[in-house]
Design an enzyme around this catalytic site. Structure first.
Site, PDB file in Angstrom:
ATOM      1  N   CYS A  31      -4.156  12.811  -6.362  1.00 53.15           N
ATOM      2  CA  CYS A  31      -4.648  12.696  -4.852  1.00 53.15           C
ATOM      3  C   CYS A  31      -4.040  13.473  -4.037  1.00 53.15           C
ATOM      4  CB  CYS A  31      -4.475  10.873  -4.412  1.00 53.15           C
ATOM      5  SG  CYS A  31      -5.307   9.623  -5.626  1.00 53.15           S
ATOM      6  N   HIS A  79     -18.523  11.508   6.827  1.00 51.84           N
ATOM      7  CA  HIS A  79     -18.363  12.708   6.674  1.00 51.84           C
ATOM      8  C   HIS A  79     -17.384  13.766   7.491  1.00 51.84           C
ATOM      9  CE1 HIS A  79     -22.156  11.869   4.475  1.00 51.84           C
ATOM     10  NE2 HIS A  79     -22.034  13.099   3.829  1.00 51.84           N
ATOM     11  N   GLU A 124     -12.472   2.666  -2.545  1.00 56.37           N
ATOM     12  CA  GLU A 124     -12.706   4.129  -2.769  1.00 56.37           C
ATOM     13  C   GLU A 124     -13.443   4.311  -4.039  1.00 56.37           C
ATOM     14  OE1 GLU A 124      -8.620   5.906  -0.863  1.00 56.37           O
ATOM     15  OE2 GLU A 124      -8.667   5.566  -3.028  1.00 56.37           O
TER      16      GLU A 124
END
Length: 117
Positions: A25, A69, A107
Site C-alpha cells: 500500500c 478518478h 476498497e
C-alpha cells in the site's frame, strides 16, 4: 428503529506513504471504492420514509466531483485509508442529514471499514 442505506461508487488512486517502502500500500495504486451511508430513525416522516433517497443525490454529486478518478492523497488532509474515508463521509453526510448513523467504505470485495459513533 427504521434503517435505510444507499450505496455509491467511485474509482480513485492513493498511496500510503507513511508505510514501509516494501508494503504494497506504500506504492501508488487504485481501487474501485464503494461507499454506503446508513440512516436511521425511530419514526418515519409524513411520506413514510426515514429520508427520501433522492435527497442523497448531493452525496453522489460530491463523490463524482471531488473523489471519482482523483488521487486521494490530494483530496484528504489525512492518510487516505478506508477508515479515514468512512469517517469523512459520515461527517459530510451527517452535517446535511441528521438521520445519518454510519458510513462504510470498501476498497476490495472482501474489505470494509465503517465509522459509527
Amino acid at each position: 428503529m427504521f434503517r435505510i442505506s444507499k450505496e455509491f461508487h467511485f474509482s480513485a488512486s492513493h498511496q500510503l506513504e507513511h508505510l514501509p517502502a516494501d508494503h504494497q500500500c506504500a506504492r501508488l495504486h487504485g481501487h474501485n471504492y464503494i461507499v454506503v451511508v446508513e440512516l436511521a430513525a425511530v419514526g418515519l416522516n409524513p411520506d413514510g420514509f426515514v429520508r427520501d433517497y433522492h435527497d442523497l443525490a448531493a452525496l453522489k454529486d460530491h463523490i463524482d466531483r471531488d473523489f471519482d478518478h482523483r488521487h486521494l492523497n490530494d483530496v484528504l488532509a489525512c492518510p487516505a485509508t478506508a477508515e479515514h474515508l468512512a469517517h469523512y463521509f459520515y461527517h459530510w453526510a451527517r452535517e446535511r442529514w441528521p438521520e445519518v448513523a454510519a458510513a462504510s467504505v470498501s476498497e476490495t470485495p472482501k474489505t470494509w471499514a465503517e465509522y459509527r459513533p
